[in-house]
Design an enzyme around this catalytic site. Structure first.
Site, PDB file in Angstrom:
ATOM      1  N   GLU A  47       0.795  -1.219   0.000  1.00 10.64           N
ATOM      2  CA  GLU A  47       0.000   0.000   0.000  1.00 10.64           C
ATOM      3  C   GLU A  47       0.833   1.278   0.000  1.00 10.64           C
ATOM      4  O   GLU A  47       0.362   2.336  -0.416  1.00 10.64           O
ATOM      5  CB  GLU A  47      -0.933   0.050   1.228  1.00 10.64           C
ATOM      6  CG  GLU A  47      -1.939  -1.063   1.325  1.00 10.64           C
ATOM      7  CD  GLU A  47      -1.502  -2.138   2.294  1.00 10.64           C
ATOM      8  OE1 GLU A  47      -2.172  -2.321   3.323  1.00 10.64           O
ATOM      9  OE2 GLU A  47      -0.463  -2.780   2.021  1.00 10.64           O
ATOM     10  N   ASN A  48       2.052   1.194   0.512  1.00  3.68           N
ATOM     11  CA  ASN A  48       2.859   2.415   0.590  1.00  3.68           C
ATOM     12  C   ASN A  48       3.546   2.760  -0.731  1.00  3.68           C
ATOM     13  O   ASN A  48       4.330   3.696  -0.792  1.00  3.68           O
ATOM     14  CB  ASN A  48       3.885   2.321   1.725  1.00  3.68           C
ATOM     15  CG  ASN A  48       4.819   1.134   1.575  1.00  3.68           C
ATOM     16  OD1 ASN A  48       4.418   0.082   1.117  1.00  3.68           O
ATOM     17  ND2 ASN A  48       6.063   1.308   1.969  1.00  3.68           N
TER      18      ASN A  48
END
Length: 218
Positions: A47-48
């Site tokens: 997600e990052n």
């Protein structure tokens, strides 16, 4: 004997398929990266803002600038790419991720999942969990069958705040594997861990379930 954390991760890796884009949750799911079958091409998404993650680094080889969404140091591969978290969540919300393997505090027999907070305890936030269970094509939960008090985590109804409703397809625990039947019809026990009996699973499972054909006689 119940599966160890490593054995759980190895079993969860059997859910991978060649060409899949996969998101791994924090905890036991992150270990799945170490058990991708040889010769299989699986692209891990974080997600990052990273697509294409390698296994965890050996001690001394860590790069503090390379981390996953759980802030663990990771390695890159030649195909790795980097982008903003906005683009990352567009991949998730747009349904471009084939599989998410997540941990959980509780899972209900209709596929509800609670995995982000316990009321009264300090929590940093939901992170990407809500987006993952809503946007990913298939959600598999990997967790211990019971909590530290010996209470079942495979329940008729979740008691903790929900992350998503009716989103889980399969539950892999240290004792057994369950499929969530379509339309909230309950669970089907499809597999026992080595050395685990049907009676042990029954005594530690609150949720209602049926046994897959042939398993009852095992």
């Amino acid at each position: 004997m119940p599966r160890t954390r490593e054995q759980l991760a190895e079993r969860a890796a059997q859910e991978l398929q060649d060409g899949f884009y996969v998101n791994l949750g924090i905890g036991i799911p992150t270990l799945v990266a170490n058990y991708i079958p040889t010769g299989m091409t699986v692209t891990l998404q974080s997600e990052n803002g990273m697509l294409g993650m390698g296994p965890f680094p050996y001690e001394g080889d860590e790069d503090p600038d390379l981390i996953n969404a759980g802030k663990q140091t990771i390695t890159e591969i030649p195909e790795s790419s980097y982008f903003s978290s906005a683009d990352s969540f567009a991949m998730i919300r747009g349904g471009h991720i084939n599989l998410s393997i997540l941990g959980a505090m509780e899972v209900a027999q209709n596929g509800d999942i609670a995995n982000w907070m316990i009321p009264g305890k300090l929590v940093k936030g939901m992170g990407g969990a809500m987006d993952l269970v809503a946007g990913v094509k298939r959600v598999v939960v990997v967790m211990e069958h019971a909590n530290k008090h010996g209470q079942s985590k495979v329940l008729k109804e979740c008691s903790l705040p929900l992350t998503g409703t009716g989103v889980v397809s399969r539950i892999i625990t240290d004792l057994a594997t369950f499929d969530v039947k379509p339309d909230g019809a309950g669970l089907e026990l499809i597999e026992l861990a080595d050395g685990v009996t049907l009676d042990e699973v029954a005594s530690k499972t609150e949720a209602a379930y049926t046994c897959a054909p042939g398993l009852q006689a095992a």
